[in-house]
Design an enzyme around this catalytic site. Sequence first.
Site, PDB file in Angstrom:
ATOM      1  N   GLY A 246      -8.606  -3.281  -0.787  1.00 18.71           N
ATOM      2  CA  GLY A 246      -7.919  -4.475  -1.244  1.00 18.71           C
ATOM      3  C   GLY A 246      -6.778  -4.793  -0.293  1.00 18.71           C
ATOM      4  O   GLY A 246      -6.267  -3.895   0.378  1.00 18.71           O
TER       5      GLY A 246
ATOM      6  N   GLU B 271      -3.025  -5.543  -6.349  1.00 16.11           N
ATOM      7  CA  GLU B 271      -2.904  -6.655  -5.390  1.00 16.11           C
ATOM      8  C   GLU B 271      -2.052  -7.795  -5.946  1.00 16.11           C
ATOM      9  O   GLU B 271      -1.254  -8.399  -5.215  1.00 16.11           O
ATOM     10  CB  GLU B 271      -4.286  -7.193  -4.993  1.00 16.11           C
ATOM     11  CG  GLU B 271      -5.205  -6.201  -4.296  1.00 16.11           C
ATOM     12  CD  GLU B 271      -4.552  -5.400  -3.190  1.00 16.11           C
ATOM     13  OE1 GLU B 271      -3.599  -5.880  -2.555  1.00 16.11           O
ATOM     14  OE2 GLU B 271      -5.000  -4.264  -2.962  1.00 16.11           O
TER      15      GLU B 271
ATOM     16  N   CYS C 194      -1.344   2.922  -1.087  1.00 19.18           N
ATOM     17  CA  CYS C 194      -1.148   1.545  -0.621  1.00 19.18           C
ATOM     18  C   CYS C 194      -1.100   1.518   0.900  1.00 19.18           C
ATOM     19  O   CYS C 194      -0.455   2.357   1.513  1.00 19.18           O
ATOM     20  CB  CYS C 194       0.162   1.009  -1.194  1.00 19.18           C
ATOM     21  SG  CYS C 194       0.542  -0.676  -0.680  1.00 19.18           S
ATOM     22  N   LEU C 195      -1.773   0.541   1.492  1.00 16.96           N
ATOM     23  CA  LEU C 195      -1.779   0.400   2.958  1.00 16.96           C
ATOM     24  C   LEU C 195      -0.379   0.137   3.504  1.00 16.96           C
ATOM     25  O   LEU C 195      -0.110   0.418   4.667  1.00 16.96           O
ATOM     26  CB  LEU C 195      -2.704  -0.757   3.367  1.00 16.96           C
ATOM     27  CG  LEU C 195      -4.206  -0.537   3.123  1.00 16.96           C
ATOM     28  CD1 LEU C 195      -4.953  -1.848   3.245  1.00 16.96           C
ATOM     29  CD2 LEU C 195      -4.767   0.494   4.086  1.00 16.96           C
TER      30      LEU C 195
HETATM   31 CO    CO Z   1      -0.890  -2.060  -1.742  1.00 12.72          CO
END
Ligand code: CO
Length: 174
Positions: free
Chosen positions: A46, A147, A104-105
Amino acid sequence: MTLRTIVTTPEPVLRRKARPVTKFDDKLQTLIDDMVETMREAPGVGLAAPQIGISERIIVVEYFENEEDEDSEEAESAPKKLYAIINPEITRTSPEKEVAPEGCLSIPGLLGEVERHLGVTVKGQNRRGQPVTLKLKGWVARIFQHEIDHLNGVLFTDLATRVWKPEEPIEDKV
Ligand code: CO
C-alpha cells in the site's frame, strides 16, 4: 512511469492533512501509475500520496486476493488485486477489532502492534472520478485504514500499543 522517492519521518508532509483531488486529468493518471510502480518496487502492499511528498488524497493498495495462498505454491498464480482510490473515506466500521503487527514504508525498521477495525466500508472515487464503495475485511481492511490515516497525517506509531525493531526484514509494508 517514474519511480518516486518515498519520504520518511520526520518529513513534515507525513504530518499534513492531504487535500482532496478535484481534477481527474492526465497528471493524476501519471501520478497514480508512478505510485503503483513505486509501491511495487519498494516493495510494499500500500502507498499513500503523502509518502512520496504529495499532499493529496490518493492511495494505492495491492494484495493477494486469497491471503492463505500467499506462502503456498499457488502464490505465483494467485490473483493480485490492485486498487487506486481517490478521496477515500471510511463510512462504516465493524465493532470487532483486531490487534496485529504493522510496518510502514515511511518508518523504516520499525513494527508496531496496532488495533484496527476488522471490517470497514470505504467510499471514494476511482481514477476516472467515478464513485466506488468497497466493503473490506481483515488484512485488506487494515491496509486501507493505515493508508487513509496517512492522508490525515496519522502514522501507525501514534496508535501502536508497542513498537519494536525486528531482527528479520519487515514484510508487507504500507
Ligand atoms: Co505507511
